[in-house]
Design an enzyme around this catalytic site. Structure first.
Site, mmCIF file in Angstrom:
data_model
loop_
_atom_site.group_PDB
_atom_site.id
_atom_site.type_symbol
_atom_site.label_atom_id
_atom_site.label_comp_id
_atom_site.label_asym_id
_atom_site.label_seq_id
_atom_site.Cartn_x
_atom_site.Cartn_y
_atom_site.Cartn_z
ATOM 1 N N LYS A 286 31.049 8.239 -29.472
ATOM 2 C CA LYS A 286 31.217 9.685 -29.273
ATOM 3 C C LYS A 286 32.390 9.913 -28.323
ATOM 4 O O LYS A 286 32.425 9.356 -27.225
ATOM 5 C CB LYS A 286 29.949 10.289 -28.674
ATOM 6 C CG LYS A 286 30.064 11.768 -28.312
ATOM 7 C CD LYS A 286 28.858 12.237 -27.523
ATOM 8 C CE LYS A 286 28.807 11.659 -26.137
ATOM 9 N NZ LYS A 286 29.881 12.163 -25.239
ATOM 10 N N ASP B 208 23.014 13.789 -24.347
ATOM 11 C CA ASP B 208 23.971 13.407 -25.383
ATOM 12 C C ASP B 208 23.317 12.948 -26.688
ATOM 13 O O ASP B 208 24.018 12.724 -27.676
ATOM 14 C CB ASP B 208 24.888 12.278 -24.880
ATOM 15 C CG ASP B 208 26.108 12.815 -24.160
ATOM 16 O OD1 ASP B 208 26.370 14.035 -24.240
ATOM 17 O OD2 ASP B 208 26.810 12.013 -23.512
#
Length: 288
Positions: free
Chosen positions: A10, A135
């Site tokens: 990410k 996240d």
């Protein structure tokens, strides 16, 4: 039969910290993308092995329980008896590196386990993910989004197809509480109220992405540099790469990235940097 889920890195193309909320969490705004061919792999197969088997180049950096274990527990709580006989994690991403490796692993685990239970919907997975960390929800979808709030609000964004990057981590030791130290050093002001919501940006060309990311930056870069000065060396080396468009820190670091318009330019940049810094982790990739 072996089943697997890819857990892509990410990348925070931007990361704005808007302030500290009354509950102690930080309000953020982040343009997030995912590496299309750089990440970990979670595998599920039949067998009698209990627990999670961890292999791969960074397996040795994980000790004790991890987010994969937590994801299995969260799924088993939602679907009793769903814990797998055998689950393994191929750890290709550096640990605690600012590219969401643990969160991506947890999200991939939830997706993998849900493949055998059609009654488990994406909203169910997002509910489980929110318990595991800020996240993890964004990694469930693993698509470009504008992430706001404390990570719970996700608005999909279309990025140009031909957006490439070189990801670089110097493999320097980081403290176990790196992220909390970075946020403490940032010293974000307390929010007076709820920030107004901005329109979701539209990106027709790579130049639009570059302009947006350059203007917004990463608010954690300065405090991360104070904690890990080697980040400055990484950024300086990245900014020397030919055809590089923008170099910034991802998350709380120490992984940094440079954006490119073509795969060949990104691969050439990665090769040039490997010649200068052979001990670093360096990966070219397409973002999406």
């Amino acid at each position: 039969m072996l089943k697997s889920e890819f857990a892509p890195a990410k990348i925070n193309l931007t990361l704005e910290i808007l302030g500290r909320r009354s509950d102690g969490y930080h309000e953020l705004r982040s343009l997030v993308a995912f590496a299309q061919d750089v990440g970990d792999v979670v595998e599920l197969a039949s067998g009698s092995l209990s627990g999670v088997e961890i292999t791969g180049p960074f397996a040795g950096d994980i000790s004790g329980s991890n987010l994969v274990d937590s994801a299995i527990a969260a799924f088993a709580e939602k679907v009793p008896g769903a814990a797998p006989n055998r689950l393994s994690l191929v750890k290709n991403l550096p640990v605690a590196s600012g590219i969401g490796g643990g969160s991506a692993d947890a999200a991939a685990t939830l997706r993998l386990l849900s493949s055998a239970y059609p009654e488990v919907s994406e909203p169910d997975l997002l509910t489980m993910a929110r318990v595991l960390g800020a996240d993890v929800p964004v990694c469930i979808r693993a698509r470009p989004v504008m992430m706001t709030g404390v990570g719970e609000t996700l608005d999909e964004v279309a990025l140009p197809h031909d957006l490439y990057a070189v990801l670089v981590n110097p493999l320097a030791g980081v403290p176990a509480n790196k992220t909390s130290q970075v946020f403490a050093s940032l010293g974000a002001a307390t929010l007076a109220g709820t920030p107004s919501k901005e329109p979701t940006p539209r990106f027709s060309r790579i130049d639009d992405v570059i302009a947006y990311a350059k203007a917004r930056g990463n608010d954690l870069e300065a405090p991360a540099l104070r904690l890990l000065p080697i980040i400055g060396t990484v950024l300086a080396d990245l900014r020397r790469l030919e055809n590089g468009l923008l170099s910034q820190l991802s998350g709380a670091g120490p992984t940094c990235f440079t954006l490119f318009k073509t795969r060949s330019e990104a691969e050439a940049g990665a090769l040039a940097l490997r010649l200068r810094q052979p001990s670093w982790w360096i990966r070219p990739t397409r973002l999406g």
